[in-house]
Design a protein around this motif. Structure first.
Motif, mmCIF file in Angstrom:
data_model
loop_
_atom_site.group_PDB
_atom_site.id
_atom_site.type_symbol
_atom_site.label_atom_id
_atom_site.label_comp_id
_atom_site.label_asym_id
_atom_site.label_seq_id
_atom_site.Cartn_x
_atom_site.Cartn_y
_atom_site.Cartn_z
ATOM 1 N N THR A 205 42.985 32.574 37.891
ATOM 2 C CA THR A 205 41.589 32.452 38.746
ATOM 3 C C THR A 205 40.105 32.375 37.472
ATOM 4 O O THR A 205 39.545 31.054 37.735
ATOM 5 C CB THR A 205 41.427 34.390 38.810
ATOM 6 O OG1 THR A 205 41.949 34.451 39.636
ATOM 7 C CG2 THR A 205 40.143 34.381 38.825
ATOM 8 N N VAL A 213 38.789 35.776 32.715
ATOM 9 C CA VAL A 213 39.545 37.414 33.592
ATOM 10 C C VAL A 213 40.150 37.809 32.492
ATOM 11 O O VAL A 213 40.637 37.456 31.754
ATOM 12 C CB VAL A 213 40.080 36.992 34.863
ATOM 13 C CG1 VAL A 213 40.203 37.889 35.268
ATOM 14 C CG2 VAL A 213 39.024 36.017 35.713
ATOM 15 N N GLU A 217 41.878 44.024 34.016
ATOM 16 C CA GLU A 217 40.770 44.888 35.403
ATOM 17 C C GLU A 217 40.591 44.077 36.520
ATOM 18 O O GLU A 217 39.790 44.592 37.477
ATOM 19 C CB GLU A 217 39.060 43.824 34.886
ATOM 20 C CG GLU A 217 38.463 44.171 33.696
ATOM 21 C CD GLU A 217 36.754 43.748 33.418
ATOM 22 O OE1 GLU A 217 36.780 42.728 34.399
ATOM 23 O OE2 GLU A 217 36.501 42.834 32.067
ATOM 24 N N ILE A 218 41.683 43.490 36.935
ATOM 25 C CA ILE A 218 42.956 43.508 37.936
ATOM 26 C C ILE A 218 43.419 44.453 38.369
ATOM 27 O O ILE A 218 44.826 45.095 37.726
ATOM 28 C CB ILE A 218 43.480 42.208 38.092
ATOM 29 C CG1 ILE A 218 42.743 40.752 37.604
ATOM 30 C CG2 ILE A 218 44.303 42.187 39.603
ATOM 31 C CD1 ILE A 218 43.062 39.941 37.850
ATOM 32 N N SER A 247 42.946 35.847 44.841
ATOM 33 C CA SER A 247 41.900 36.647 44.257
ATOM 34 C C SER A 247 40.702 35.417 45.011
ATOM 35 O O SER A 247 40.778 34.285 45.557
ATOM 36 C CB SER A 247 41.093 35.705 42.724
ATOM 37 O OG SER A 247 41.868 34.216 42.376
ATOM 38 N N ARG A 253 30.390 36.555 41.989
ATOM 39 C CA ARG A 253 31.679 37.261 41.785
ATOM 40 C C ARG A 253 32.908 37.348 42.282
ATOM 41 O O ARG A 253 32.978 36.034 43.431
ATOM 42 C CB ARG A 253 31.416 38.962 41.995
ATOM 43 C CG ARG A 253 30.338 39.524 41.323
ATOM 44 C CD ARG A 253 30.147 40.392 41.568
ATOM 45 N NE ARG A 253 29.805 41.358 42.718
ATOM 46 C CZ ARG A 253 29.543 42.756 43.783
ATOM 47 N NH1 ARG A 253 29.881 43.519 41.976
ATOM 48 N NH2 ARG A 253 30.414 42.900 44.075
ATOM 49 N N SER A 255 36.560 38.553 43.610
ATOM 50 C CA SER A 255 37.742 39.761 44.338
ATOM 51 C C SER A 255 39.220 39.524 43.669
ATOM 52 O O SER A 255 39.733 39.433 44.299
ATOM 53 C CB SER A 255 37.294 40.402 45.351
ATOM 54 O OG SER A 255 38.091 41.723 45.994
ATOM 55 N N ALA A 256 39.366 40.415 42.201
ATOM 56 C CA ALA A 256 41.144 39.850 42.128
ATOM 57 C C ALA A 256 42.128 41.217 42.042
ATOM 58 O O ALA A 256 41.693 41.901 41.952
ATOM 59 C CB ALA A 256 41.090 39.287 41.206
ATOM 60 N N LEU A 331 34.332 40.072 38.087
ATOM 61 C CA LEU A 331 34.760 41.397 39.554
ATOM 62 C C LEU A 331 34.522 41.870 40.069
ATOM 63 O O LEU A 331 33.634 42.520 39.871
ATOM 64 C CB LEU A 331 36.229 41.304 38.699
ATOM 65 C CG LEU A 331 37.190 40.443 38.117
ATOM 66 C CD1 LEU A 331 38.603 41.090 37.904
ATOM 67 C CD2 LEU A 331 37.304 39.274 38.902
ATOM 68 N N SER A 337 36.107 46.362 47.592
ATOM 69 C CA SER A 337 36.654 45.577 47.899
ATOM 70 C C SER A 337 37.883 45.743 49.689
ATOM 71 O O SER A 337 37.581 47.009 49.562
ATOM 72 C CB SER A 337 38.152 45.113 47.466
ATOM 73 O OG SER A 337 39.445 44.567 47.500
#
Ligand code: HSE
Length: 403
Positions: A205, A213, A217-218, A247, A253, A255-256, A331, A337
């Motif tokens: 990503t 990234v 944070e994922i 991702s 942004r 989303s992952a 993110l 999500s």
């Protein structure tokens, strides 16, 4: 002649040594110059092994050797790999690594040092082992806006899920067999909890968007809670449970996530089984492109490292540019999500149907022949809305997102 130093003569490091020697002539022709291993650093001795003639126990032999232009880092772990790689780059040497932890933690810093010294910091083998994905993402797909990346990024977990489905076996017994066969580590935590795949999707990503990234944070969920019943339900639904790193671009942004998902045969990742890995990339111009192959293994991974060595060798004095800065990529928070969810609840259909409909709206019930529970698939909803609905219906046995 290009001289190489190898840090670590383990599985991948010895594979790099073997390829550089075994394919020496072909590599020289294609790289435009002979590539020779001058030093191999390892704490151990290897009596009778051809590596003996170039073996050293002292990192300084590589760091201070002005004739070594390229260093291969195949030690693994963060320390001292980070300190050694940084020291080599600061000497103006190029570094090629297979170490995903190092790249995920220190990628932008090491790329910047390499750039400042007109050297290269390359890491094709850090994601997908022998599968070419880093360079295609940086070059062949560079005209495209990358809309989505989704991948089966871990061979161990893909093997476990494939075996569970094919043998109808539970997670623990398949894991034990996988460890006996050498497909899973003695400590399988990084694989089965999704940490390995998390670092890989963070690297991909970051490269796709050129910004950093932070893998912490994922949202990451492993496969330890997946049971044979989950697999039976997925089968009934015509799908398979896979653990995917993904991702997706959402406005400015991304989303992952790493999590088990149910995927259907129309998804090219559906047929990726066993220890194989695959990465599906969606570009706004090229459409879907899939990269498939061996995500681990001595020669497959070493082949990717040697391809980096050849690339670095062709770019001595200028360095190979890598677009990945320290600027933070924003993110989408997990709660925003969206997906559909497959949900299992204890109790019969009659006990649950009404309250589920009140909380989730219209759902599709799934009957896999287990009369002591009620299973259903929701419509598309945010994680926050899902959590709110779960509060209203009580505890669920398990949930799996639908790809
Ligand atoms: N443990 C990893 C896997 C090895 O199972 O895919 C490659 O990173």
């Amino acid at each position: 002649m290009i001289n190489v130093g190898i840090l670590g003569y383990g599985t991948v490091g010895s594979g790099v040594f073997d390829i550089l020697r075994g394919n020496e002539k072909l590599i020289a022709e294609r790289a435009g110059e002979e590539i020779s291993v001058k030093h191999v650093l390892d704490l151990r001795d290897f009596p009778g092994n051809p590596v003996e003639s170039v073996l050293t126990h002292d990192f300084k032999d590589i760091e201070t050797d002005g004739e070594v232009q390229i260093v291969v880092e195949t030690m693994g772990g963060l320390h001292p790999a980070y300190e050694f790689v940084k020291a080599c780059l600061e000497q103006g040497k190029s570094v090629c690594t297979s170490n995903k932890a190092l790249v995920a933690d220190f990628g932008p810093e090491l790329i910047q040092i390499a750039k400042d010294r007109n050297a290269s910091f390359l890491f094709e083998a850090s994601v997908g082992g022998g599968i070419p994905i880093i360079r295609p993402l940086q070059s062949s797909l560079s005209p495209d806006d990358i809309l989505e990346i989704s991948g089966i990024l871990n061979g161990t977990t893909n093997y476990i899920l494939t075996e569970m489905r094919e043998k109808g076996a539970d997670f623990d017994s398949v894991l034990k067999d996988a460890q006996a066969l050498g497909y899973a580590e003695a400590d399988p935590t990084a694989d089965v909890e999704g940490h390995d795949a998390c670092r890989k999707i963070a690297i991909l990503t970051s490269l796709a968007y050129g910004k950093n990234v932070d893998f912490h944070e994922i949202y990451t969920e492993g496969i330890t809670k997946i049971t044979d019943r989950d697999i039976a339900y997925a089968d009934k639904m015509g799908g398979k449970v896979k653990i995917c790193g993904s991702s997706k671009k959402v406005g400015e942004r991304v989303s992952a996530m790493v999590a088990p998902v149910i995927i259907y045969p129309d998804n090219p990742l559906y047929s990726v089984d066993g220890v194989f890995n695959a990465i599906l990339v969606k570009g706004n111009m090229v459409g879907d492109v899939m990269f498939y192959g061996q995500g681990a293994g001595k020669l497959a991974t070493a082949s990717a490292v040697v391809s980096d060595v050849m690339e670095a060798g062709k770019n001595i004095g200028t360095g190979v540019p890598v677009q990945w800065t320290a600027e933070r990529l924003s993110l989408v928070p997990l709660k925003e999500s969206k997906s559909r969810f497959f949900v299992r609840m204890a109790g019969t259909k009659d006990e649950n149907e009404g309250k589920v409909q009140d909380a989730f709206g219209e759902v599709e019930a799934v009957d896999a022949g287990f009369s002591d529970e009620y299973a259903f698939v929701t419509g598309e909803m945010s994680e926050a809305a899902y959590e709110e609905a779960v509060q209203a219906v009580g505890a669920v046995i398990n949930k799996i997102r639908i790809s």
